[in-house]
Design a protein around this motif. Structure first.
Motif, PDB file in Angstrom:
ATOM      1  N   MET A   9       4.772  12.248 -20.272  1.00 28.72           N
ATOM      2  CA  MET A   9       4.286  11.923 -19.153  1.00 28.72           C
ATOM      3  C   MET A   9       3.865  13.260 -18.363  1.00 28.72           C
ATOM      4  SD  MET A   9       7.050   9.425 -17.520  1.00 28.72           S
ATOM      5  CE  MET A   9       6.492   9.392 -15.754  1.00 28.72           C
ATOM      6  N   GLY A  10       4.613  14.568 -18.789  1.00 28.95           N
ATOM      7  CA  GLY A  10       4.261  15.612 -18.296  1.00 28.95           C
ATOM      8  C   GLY A  10       2.729  16.161 -18.773  1.00 28.95           C
ATOM      9  N   ALA A  11       2.574  15.940 -20.162  1.00 31.41           N
ATOM     10  CA  ALA A  11       1.369  16.071 -20.581  1.00 31.41           C
ATOM     11  C   ALA A  11       0.119  15.199 -20.086  1.00 31.41           C
ATOM     12  CB  ALA A  11       1.225  15.810 -22.209  1.00 31.41           C
ATOM     13  N   GLN A  12       0.441  14.001 -19.774  1.00 33.10           N
ATOM     14  CA  GLN A  12      -0.535  13.339 -19.141  1.00 33.10           C
ATOM     15  C   GLN A  12      -0.984  13.993 -17.621  1.00 33.10           C
ATOM     16  OE1 GLN A  12      -2.229  10.605 -19.976  1.00 33.10           O
ATOM     17  NE2 GLN A  12      -0.927   9.400 -21.499  1.00 33.10           N
ATOM     18  N   TYR A  13       0.017  14.412 -16.963  1.00 30.90           N
ATOM     19  CA  TYR A  13      -0.015  15.023 -15.534  1.00 30.90           C
ATOM     20  C   TYR A  13      -1.185  16.159 -15.915  1.00 30.90           C
ATOM     21  CZ  TYR A  13       0.579  17.455 -11.307  1.00 30.90           C
ATOM     22  OH  TYR A  13       0.509  18.424 -10.074  1.00 30.90           O
ATOM     23  N   TRP A  14      -0.638  17.025 -16.629  1.00 31.13           N
ATOM     24  CA  TRP A  14      -1.480  18.364 -16.883  1.00 31.13           C
ATOM     25  C   TRP A  14      -2.792  18.053 -17.392  1.00 31.13           C
ATOM     26  CZ3 TRP A  14      -0.481  22.172 -13.984  1.00 31.13           C
ATOM     27  CH2 TRP A  14       0.736  22.503 -13.714  1.00 31.13           C
ATOM     28  N   GLY A  15      -2.790  16.982 -18.419  1.00 28.34           N
ATOM     29  CA  GLY A  15      -4.204  16.636 -18.882  1.00 28.34           C
ATOM     30  C   GLY A  15      -5.120  16.185 -17.501  1.00 28.34           C
ATOM     31  N   GLY A  16      -4.644  15.569 -16.707  1.00 30.96           N
ATOM     32  CA  GLY A  16      -5.433  15.065 -15.478  1.00 30.96           C
ATOM     33  C   GLY A  16      -5.911  16.216 -14.814  1.00 30.96           C
ATOM     34  N   ARG A  17      -5.000  17.206 -14.567  1.00 29.20           N
ATOM     35  CA  ARG A  17      -5.495  18.412 -13.808  1.00 29.20           C
ATOM     36  C   ARG A  17      -6.492  19.093 -14.677  1.00 29.20           C
ATOM     37  NH1 ARG A  17      -3.522  18.369  -8.618  1.00 29.20           N
ATOM     38  NH2 ARG A  17      -1.945  17.191  -8.480  1.00 29.20           N
ATOM     39  N   ILE A  18      -6.212  19.490 -15.806  1.00 35.99           N
ATOM     40  CA  ILE A  18      -6.951  20.208 -16.806  1.00 35.99           C
ATOM     41  C   ILE A  18      -8.687  19.543 -16.671  1.00 35.99           C
ATOM     42  CG2 ILE A  18      -7.692  20.793 -19.043  1.00 35.99           C
ATOM     43  CD1 ILE A  18      -4.627  21.310 -19.542  1.00 35.99           C
ATOM     44  N   GLY A  19      -8.586  18.205 -16.824  1.00 38.07           N
ATOM     45  CA  GLY A  19      -9.765  17.436 -16.741  1.00 38.07           C
ATOM     46  C   GLY A  19     -10.627  17.688 -15.309  1.00 38.07           C
TER      47      GLY A  19
ATOM     48  N   VAL B 248      -1.478  12.591 -26.091  1.00 35.92           N
ATOM     49  CA  VAL B 248      -1.693  11.859 -25.038  1.00 35.92           C
ATOM     50  C   VAL B 248      -2.044  12.658 -23.772  1.00 35.92           C
ATOM     51  CG1 VAL B 248       0.258  10.317 -25.788  1.00 35.92           C
ATOM     52  CG2 VAL B 248       0.957  12.395 -24.444  1.00 35.92           C
ATOM     53  N   GLY B 249      -1.966  13.806 -23.833  1.00 37.88           N
ATOM     54  CA  GLY B 249      -2.319  14.961 -22.673  1.00 37.88           C
ATOM     55  C   GLY B 249      -3.988  14.724 -22.506  1.00 37.88           C
ATOM     56  N   TYR B 250      -4.786  14.534 -23.601  1.00 37.02           N
ATOM     57  CA  TYR B 250      -6.332  14.572 -23.556  1.00 37.02           C
ATOM     58  C   TYR B 250      -6.780  13.224 -23.200  1.00 37.02           C
ATOM     59  CZ  TYR B 250      -7.365  12.112 -28.215  1.00 37.02           C
ATOM     60  OH  TYR B 250      -7.378  11.194 -28.875  1.00 37.02           O
ATOM     61  N   GLN B 251      -5.897  12.195 -22.882  1.00 36.55           N
ATOM     62  CA  GLN B 251      -6.261  10.802 -22.506  1.00 36.55           C
ATOM     63  C   GLN B 251      -6.911  10.716 -21.133  1.00 36.55           C
ATOM     64  OE1 GLN B 251      -3.016   8.104 -23.298  1.00 36.55           O
ATOM     65  NE2 GLN B 251      -2.977   8.398 -25.428  1.00 36.55           N
ATOM     66  N   PRO B 252      -6.535  11.324 -20.063  1.00 30.35           N
ATOM     67  CA  PRO B 252      -7.053  11.538 -18.780  1.00 30.35           C
ATOM     68  C   PRO B 252      -8.473  12.050 -18.923  1.00 30.35           C
ATOM     69  CG  PRO B 252      -4.851  12.291 -18.532  1.00 30.35           C
ATOM     70  CD  PRO B 252      -5.043  12.192 -20.138  1.00 30.35           C
ATOM     71  N   VAL B 253      -8.534  13.029 -19.866  1.00 27.69           N
ATOM     72  CA  VAL B 253      -9.986  13.488 -19.855  1.00 27.69           C
ATOM     73  C   VAL B 253     -10.844  12.672 -20.675  1.00 27.69           C
ATOM     74  CG1 VAL B 253     -11.252  15.657 -21.163  1.00 27.69           C
ATOM     75  CG2 VAL B 253      -8.792  15.967 -20.186  1.00 27.69           C
ATOM     76  N   GLU B 254     -10.343  12.032 -21.641  1.00 21.15           N
ATOM     77  CA  GLU B 254     -11.250  11.302 -22.525  1.00 21.15           C
ATOM     78  C   GLU B 254     -11.697   9.852 -21.648  1.00 21.15           C
ATOM     79  OE1 GLU B 254     -10.376   9.660 -26.857  1.00 21.15           O
ATOM     80  OE2 GLU B 254      -9.393   8.201 -25.441  1.00 21.15           O
ATOM     81  N   ASN B 255     -10.910   9.479 -20.660  1.00 22.06           N
ATOM     82  CA  ASN B 255     -11.075   8.149 -19.834  1.00 22.06           C
ATOM     83  C   ASN B 255     -12.218   8.694 -18.841  1.00 22.06           C
ATOM     84  OD1 ASN B 255      -9.543   6.197 -21.219  1.00 22.06           O
ATOM     85  ND2 ASN B 255      -7.670   7.020 -20.190  1.00 22.06           N
ATOM     86  N   THR B 256     -12.064   9.896 -18.250  1.00 22.67           N
ATOM     87  CA  THR B 256     -12.821  10.226 -17.210  1.00 22.67           C
ATOM     88  C   THR B 256     -14.158  10.579 -17.892  1.00 22.67           C
ATOM     89  OG1 THR B 256     -11.174  11.466 -16.284  1.00 22.67           O
ATOM     90  CG2 THR B 256     -13.384  12.016 -15.419  1.00 22.67           C
ATOM     91  N   LEU B 257     -14.184  11.113 -19.077  1.00 24.64           N
ATOM     92  CA  LEU B 257     -15.498  11.268 -19.823  1.00 24.64           C
ATOM     93  C   LEU B 257     -16.149  10.119 -20.122  1.00 24.64           C
ATOM     94  CD1 LEU B 257     -16.884  13.885 -20.867  1.00 24.64           C
ATOM     95  CD2 LEU B 257     -15.966  13.531 -22.902  1.00 24.64           C
TER      96      LEU B 257
END
Length: 403
Positions: free
Chosen positions: A264-274, A317-326
């Motif tokens: 879950m932490g990786a998802q959070y930081w993935g969103g911030r990085i994106g 899992v951390g890149y999923q927010p980036v992927e979905n936004t893209l």
């Protein structure tokens, strides 16, 4: 954050948690069901085939339908349909045929979630990447708690109780939806980096190749990791003395559940990085970072294997927010739900191929070779992402016009 955005994220996050809870609640019930149905293990496993297939492939139906009737109707269909099927499964635990079709319905209605929720977040939440991060965290919670809670309920009140809980949780989602207003107007200014929004499909069609690779990696990893941990981290569990209190199967499944929970932490930081960086380059960096973590697992065992596997899963899992936004950035708003339907069908629809491939690798080179094989796929994805960057450079470098 506006109240409309909070409502979108509340319904979407609960729906994401629940979709994975619905799918994984079966896993700890496998052995109890062999007893109640008087079937072999493989025969009980076959009862889930339609559920998992429909969970991914039905997105091809739900996405275009949401473009026509809107997200709210589809969310209501999801929660009500899955609730009925969960209750139906609870009262069919001695009838394999009825149980199979109840599970198939659970997969069909749970398949609503990803195309509808992801499309809605890109339309109605201003900070799309951060919203995707929260959404991903909720999904990881479902991945972690689904098997654990279902196993605990089975221990306390039996298989029927576990599936009654599935039904009631879905009905709770319907009650939540009825209480909240759910706006879904397209809001192009929320697409952040891309001006104007594209009205052609070539970038999205190119991304599909990357999504197929990512889906293969995801399923290869999730299907093999519990067995890999059980076989190659046994000495580590023995060193800690845990094998005196728990079986290796329990220790391995608990460890993998913790991986999902901490992910879950990786998802959070993935969103911030994106949100902070160009999503294309962030996407590339995530895949390049994941590759070495996967490759080194070939030589590792014990605690080092657990560490490398956890880091690999976290990056994936951390890149999923980036992927979905893209994906949202690269598709026209009027077809956003359809685009995410195709995306989800591509990601989850390769499950059968990925499981077959994991089996081929394991038979030919041993179980320790499966994660490195997945790492080769992440490297291939990185190569395709470089092509995506080249393809979309003009679009990303175009400045907004005044007025």
């Amino acid at each position: 954050m506006q109240s409309s955005e909070r409502n979108i994220l509340t319904v979407s996050c609960f729906g994401h948690f629940l979709s994975h809870y619905n799918m994984l609640s079966f896993t700890p019930l496998l052995l109890p069901l062999t007893l109640s149905m008087q079937l072999e293990l493989a025969e009980v496993l076959e009862l889930t085939a339609m559920m998992y297939s429909l969970f991914g492939l039905s997105a091809l139906l739900w996405g275009p339908l949401a473009d026509r009737v809107g997200a709210r109707v589809l969310f209501a269909t999801y929660f009500a349909g899955a609730g009925v099927c969960g209750i139906g499964a609870a009262f069919s635990t001695s009838d394999p045929i009825m149980f199979k079709y109840c599970l198939a319905g659970l997969g069909l209605f749970s398949g609503v979630h990803h195309p509808v929720a992801l499309g809605l977040i890109t339309k109605g939440v201003k900070r799309v990447s951060v919203g995707m991060g929260y959404h991903g965290m909720a999904g990881n919670l479902g991945l972690a708690l689904g098997p654990f809670a279902s196993g605990l309920l089975n221990w306390g009140i039996g298989v029927q109780g576990a599936y009654i809980a599935v039904g009631l949780l879905n009905f709770a989602g319907l009650a939540l939806l009825m209480r909240l207003q759910l706006p879904e107007e397209p809001r192009d200014e929320h697409l952040e980096a891309v001006e104007p929004v594209p009205h052609y499909w070539s970038p999205f069609l190119y991304v599909l190749f990357i999504l197929l690779l990512g889906g293969t990696v995801y399923r290869m990893t999730t299907v093999i990791l519990p067995a890999l941990v059980e076989l190659r981290a046994a000495d580590f569990f023995a060193y800690l003395g845990l094998d005196q209190y728990f079986t290796l199967t329990v220790l391995a499944s608990t460890t993998v559940s913790l991986f999902y929970l901490f992910g879950m932490g990786a998802q959070y930081w993935g969103g911030r990085i994106g949100e902070r960086f160009d999503k294309r380059y962030a996407y590339l960096a995530f895949n390049l970072t994941a590759t070495p973590f996967a490759l080194v697992t070939f030589w590792l065992g014990g605690g080092w294997l657990l560490l490398a596997s956890f880091l690999f899963m976290s990056v994936m899992v951390g890149y999923q927010p980036v992927e979905n936004t893209l994906v949202g950035n690269l598709t026209p708003p009027r077809l956003r739900y359809s685009a995410f339907g195709v995306k989800c069908a591509s990601t989850f629809g390769v499950g059968g191929f990925a499981v077959w491939l994991a089996g081929v690798v394991e038979k030919g080179h041993g179980i320790q070779s499966v994660l490195p094989a997945a790492g080769i796929f992440t490297l291939c994805a990185a190569v395709f992402i470089v092509g995506l960057i080249v393809l979309t450079n003009k679009m990303y470098n175009k400045k907004p016009q005044a007025g």
